[in-house]
Every structure is written in C-alpha cells, then in structure tokens.
Enzyme design. Structure first.
Site, short mmCIF file in Angstrom:
data_model
loop_
_atom_site.label_atom_id
_atom_site.label_comp_id
_atom_site.label_asym_id
_atom_site.label_seq_id
_atom_site.Cartn_x
_atom_site.Cartn_y
_atom_site.Cartn_z
N ARG A 35 -4.09 -9.91 4.61
CA ARG A 35 -4.49 -9.93 3.20
C ARG A 35 -3.31 -9.43 2.37
O ARG A 35 -2.94 -8.26 2.48
CB ARG A 35 -5.73 -9.03 3.02
N LYS B 205 0.81 -1.22 0.00
CA LYS B 205 0.00 0.00 0.00
C LYS B 205 0.85 1.27 0.00
O LYS B 205 2.05 1.24 0.27
CB LYS B 205 -0.97 -0.03 1.18
#
Ligand code: YH5
Length: 282
Positions: free
Chosen positions: A260, A226
């Site tokens: 995840r 991210k």
C-alpha cells in the site's frame, strides 16, 4: 495457501508469486502527506489515472485519517468523501478497488458503488456489523493489527515479542472472521506498521515478516512514508521515498505480496527489479 483473491463480477487478483501495488487515494482533508490530499472528484480521477498508468493493480480509497491527532469522522462525512471517489473510479476503470474504513455502513455503500475489497484497520473489531457484512457480501477483507486506538496508540506501546504477538493476534482475528462466515481464502493479513508500535517493533515486524507469511494468508504491508522511515533517515514525509522503497524491498524478500503506497511508479520499478534479480528471470 491463498493463491488468488476472488473479487465481485468474476474478477480475480492472482497471488501466485506476483506482487500487487495498491495506490493510496486519500480523500481526507487532514492527510499528513500534502500531495495525497484531494478534495474534489476531479483530483481523485487524475490521481487514479496516474496510478493505473504507473502499474497499480489495486486502488485504496480512504476517507478517515488514522493519525493520532486526527478528528473523529462521522459516518455521513466519511460517506460524503468516499462514495463519490469510489463511483468516479468505478465508472471509468475495472481495477480492483478497496475501501479503507472501519464502518459497516461505509463498507456497504462503497460496495454498492463498486468497491471490491474491505481494508479495515480495526480488523472487523470496531463496528459489530462489519464482519457480518463482509461475510454476506463475500468480499476479500484486509485484517490489520493495531494496538489500541489511533488517538492513543503511540502512547508508550510495549510488546515482549512484537512479531510473535502481532502474528498470534492476526491469526485470532482471522479465526473470528472465519467463524463469522468469511472464507479463509478471502482474508489478507497486515502487521499494521506504525499502529501502536515503537521503532524497534516496526523493524522487528519487517525483519520477521516471514513468520506472518508462513501462516498461508497473503500479507499486505503499508510502509509508505511512515514515521519509522523518518526516524531512520531524519527526513520529513516528502523526503521518505527512497527509505520507503528499501523497506518495501525488505518486505518483498520476506514474502509480502501487496504494498500500500503513495508512490506507485517507483514502487513498481523497485519491486520488478528486485523480483527479477532474485529469481534470475524477467
Ligand atoms: C496500513 O499500514 N495505513 S493510513 C503515517 C505516515 C505515513 C502514512 C507519518 N491505512 C495502513 O498510511 N491500511 C493506513 O507518516 C492502512 N495498512 C492498511 N491495510 C496511515 C498511513 C500513514 C500514516
């Protein structure tokens, strides 16, 4: 405290101190990370096989990008991406399968095709039929915090105390889910790293993740590649593996149980060595 998630067909996912790595199976053509782009079912099956071999215990199939600049995906397009992927995986493996969707119809048809868990980045708040469907289906649900909607969530987000606000928001979302008939033991919470948060907010959520863990709900984190990792390292998405592993380790130390990720093998290795080093046992 939730010690296991009950899945369809009598299967369970044990959460008694163990971690689970959830592999991302992206079926969106506009996915930010080139390597996870897959148009065909063959590519989905190849990716799933590699992730299972590498130690994933959950696969997460998504057909809608949540990037701020992403195009809106209609229900028919999302179904056309997700259902063949869910069916192809389920026909080959018994692995726990979640579907990343905000739409009740996609959830319902995915479950008919063999999905076990609903991963809703809108925490059941987008589609008025979602909570009722999840309650009736009796499936585990991941409730993720997001401030605003994907298109605008990164336009000057602001919190007085992000960790406290995210925790309170998620506990309310869980209370609403329970009111709608979802079992407490079927709820997983996710702070939604990157969804309407500044760098300082994402870091505070990680540093204070224990405040979410102590609610007793299992905590899932999505940190893989991210932007906050890019902001800290100066690297593009394809160079963010080491930074993502460090963040996963920090979240694990604070009590997260489901991760995840794009990079299953590396995450399983990092968390296995971390857990062994902290407990002093293999
Ligand atoms: C999540 O955190 N995230 S999709 C931007 C990136 C890298 C990755 C610019 N679905 C989550 O993975 N579901 C997504 O770099 C999720 N938790 C849950 N439960 C966004 C994503 C990503 C976005």
């Amino acid at each position: 405290m939730t010690t296991e998630l009950r899945l369809p067909r009598g299967r369970t996912l044990a959460l008694d101190g163990r971690f689970h790595v959830m592999g991302i199976i992206n079926t969106t053509p506009d996915s930010f990370f080139g390597d996870s782009r897959m148009g065909t079912t063959d590519a989905v099956v190849d990716r799933a096989a590699a992730m299972i071999r590498d130690g994933a215990s959950i696969l997460d199939v998504g057909g809608e990008s949540s990037r701020p600049d992403a195009q809106y995906v209609g229900v028919d397009e999302e179904l056309a991406r997700v259902i063949p992927a869910v069916s192809a995986i389920r026909s080959r493996w018994d692995i726990a399968l979640s579907v990343d969707t905000r739409k009740a119809r996609v959830a319902r048809e995915s479950v008919q095709a063999g999905a076990d868990i609903i991963n809703d980045i809108a925490a059941l708040g987008d589609d008025p039929d979602m909570a009722g469907f999840c309650a009736q289906a009796g499936l585990p649900v991941v409730l993720m915090h997001m401030k605003g909607i994907p298109a605008t969530m990164q336009n000057e987000p602001y919190y007085d105390d992000c960790a406290a606000e995210v925790r309170a928001w998620l506990v309310s979302a869980a209370d609403r889910a329970i009111q709608a008939g979802i079992a407490r033991s079927a709820i997983v919470l996710d702070p939604g790293v990157g969804f309407g948060k500044r760098l300082q907010d994402n870091l505070q959520l990680l540093a204070r993740l224990d405040e979410l863990v102590c609610t007793g709900y299992p905590v899932l984190v999505g940190l893989s590649r991210k932007s906050f990792v890019g902001a800290l390292t100066g690297r593009q998405a394809d160079g963010r593996l080491a930074g993502s592993l460090a963040a996963a380790c920090a979240a694990r130390i604070r009590g997260a149980s489901i991760f995840r990720v794009h990079d299953v093998a590396e995450t399983v290795d990092a968390l296995t060595v971390l857990d062994a080093s902290i407990t002093g046992t293999a």
